[in-house]
Design a protein around this motif. Structure first.
Motif, PDB file in Angstrom:
ATOM      1  N   TYR A 217       2.085  -1.498   0.926  1.00  0.00           N
ATOM      2  CA  TYR A 217       0.858  -1.469   0.135  1.00  0.00           C
ATOM      3  C   TYR A 217       0.015  -0.278   0.540  1.00  0.00           C
ATOM      4  O   TYR A 217       0.241   0.339   1.581  1.00  0.00           O
ATOM      5  CB  TYR A 217       0.062  -2.768   0.301  1.00  0.00           C
ATOM      6  CG  TYR A 217      -0.498  -2.971   1.685  1.00  0.00           C
ATOM      7  CD1 TYR A 217      -1.787  -2.558   1.998  1.00  0.00           C
ATOM      8  CD2 TYR A 217       0.258  -3.578   2.687  1.00  0.00           C
ATOM      9  CE1 TYR A 217      -2.298  -2.728   3.277  1.00  0.00           C
ATOM     10  CE2 TYR A 217      -0.248  -3.758   3.960  1.00  0.00           C
ATOM     11  CZ  TYR A 217      -1.529  -3.336   4.244  1.00  0.00           C
ATOM     12  OH  TYR A 217      -2.021  -3.496   5.512  1.00  0.00           O
TER      13      TYR A 217
ATOM     14  N   TYR B 230       3.388  -2.204  -3.635  1.00  0.00           N
ATOM     15  CA  TYR B 230       4.611  -1.563  -4.093  1.00  0.00           C
ATOM     16  C   TYR B 230       5.777  -2.543  -4.085  1.00  0.00           C
ATOM     17  O   TYR B 230       5.770  -3.545  -3.366  1.00  0.00           O
ATOM     18  CB  TYR B 230       4.942  -0.358  -3.208  1.00  0.00           C
ATOM     19  CG  TYR B 230       3.946   0.764  -3.348  1.00  0.00           C
ATOM     20  CD1 TYR B 230       3.941   1.579  -4.477  1.00  0.00           C
ATOM     21  CD2 TYR B 230       2.996   1.010  -2.363  1.00  0.00           C
ATOM     22  CE1 TYR B 230       3.031   2.617  -4.613  1.00  0.00           C
ATOM     23  CE2 TYR B 230       2.073   2.047  -2.493  1.00  0.00           C
ATOM     24  CZ  TYR B 230       2.101   2.835  -3.618  1.00  0.00           C
ATOM     25  OH  TYR B 230       1.197   3.855  -3.757  1.00  0.00           O
ATOM     26  N   LYS B 231       6.798  -2.245  -4.883  1.00  0.00           N
ATOM     27  CA  LYS B 231       7.970  -3.114  -4.991  1.00  0.00           C
ATOM     28  C   LYS B 231       8.779  -3.185  -3.699  1.00  0.00           C
ATOM     29  O   LYS B 231       9.504  -4.146  -3.478  1.00  0.00           O
ATOM     30  CB  LYS B 231       8.857  -2.661  -6.149  1.00  0.00           C
ATOM     31  CG  LYS B 231       8.240  -2.968  -7.494  1.00  0.00           C
ATOM     32  CD  LYS B 231       9.185  -2.663  -8.629  1.00  0.00           C
ATOM     33  CE  LYS B 231       8.525  -3.080  -9.943  1.00  0.00           C
ATOM     34  NZ  LYS B 231       9.384  -2.836 -11.090  1.00  0.00           N
TER      35      LYS B 231
ATOM     36  N   ILE C 253       5.553   0.464  -8.554  1.00  0.00           N
ATOM     37  CA  ILE C 253       4.435  -0.432  -8.254  1.00  0.00           C
ATOM     38  C   ILE C 253       4.762  -1.848  -8.729  1.00  0.00           C
ATOM     39  O   ILE C 253       5.241  -2.038  -9.851  1.00  0.00           O
ATOM     40  CB  ILE C 253       3.147   0.071  -8.935  1.00  0.00           C
ATOM     41  CG1 ILE C 253       2.712   1.396  -8.308  1.00  0.00           C
ATOM     42  CG2 ILE C 253       2.038  -0.959  -8.857  1.00  0.00           C
ATOM     43  CD1 ILE C 253       1.531   2.050  -8.997  1.00  0.00           C
TER      44      ILE C 253
ATOM     45  N   LYS D   2       6.192   5.822  -5.785  1.00  0.00           N
ATOM     46  CA  LYS D   2       7.239   4.801  -5.796  1.00  0.00           C
ATOM     47  C   LYS D   2       6.845   3.670  -6.741  1.00  0.00           C
ATOM     48  O   LYS D   2       5.677   3.570  -7.141  1.00  0.00           O
ATOM     49  CB  LYS D   2       7.530   4.299  -4.388  1.00  0.00           C
ATOM     50  CG  LYS D   2       6.348   3.882  -3.571  1.00  0.00           C
ATOM     51  CD  LYS D   2       6.786   3.612  -2.136  1.00  0.00           C
ATOM     52  CE  LYS D   2       5.598   3.396  -1.233  1.00  0.00           C
ATOM     53  NZ  LYS D   2       6.008   3.091   0.124  1.00  0.00           N
TER      54      LYS D   2
END
Length: 123
Positions: free
Chosen positions: A109, A104-105, A69, A67
């Motif tokens: 984490y 992650y966005k 980052i 996914k």
């Protein structure tokens, strides 16, 4: 009993699926001269060559990113700021280790595995 088994199955599937998509930290060490032998692209990598040098180059990098980052915080011997890879100088007969904290966005984490690299030469 049937509901308990169903719940355990769902939990086990979720845990297995989560670990299957974990981001891996791997490394490469590059030999200086020809005739080198490298074990790259793994969590533990090394290179041996007969260049009689004291130092070569290597890098840590992330694989299987699942996914988007937001930020990577490198830890250990990888002294880089951000990015999905970290280049470094590798001294002969010294072991290096690193891991990464990935933010992650989506607000989650992950801390990666520890990756180790080393280099041997003809000295």
């Amino acid at each position: 009993m049937k509901n308990i088994l169903k719940t355990l199955f769902i939990c086990g599937t979720a845990l297995t699926a989560n670990s299957a998509f974990a981001t891996d930290l791997v490394c490469d060490v590059y030999p200086n001269g020809s005739g080198g032998n490298s074990m790259n692209g793994r969590a533990n990598c090394f290179t041996i060559d007969f260049s009689f040098g004291n130092e070569t180059t290597g890098k840590y990098y992330l694989q299987n990113i699942s996914k988007p980052i937001n930020k990577v915080i490198w830890q250990g011997d990888a002294s880089c700021t951000g990015g999905t890879s970290c280049n470094m100088n590798v001294r002969a007969y010294r072991s290096y280790s690193a891991s990464a904290l990935i933010l992650y966005k989506d607000g989650t984490y992950e801390t990666t595995n520890t990756s180790r690299m080393s280099y041997e030469t003809g000295h």
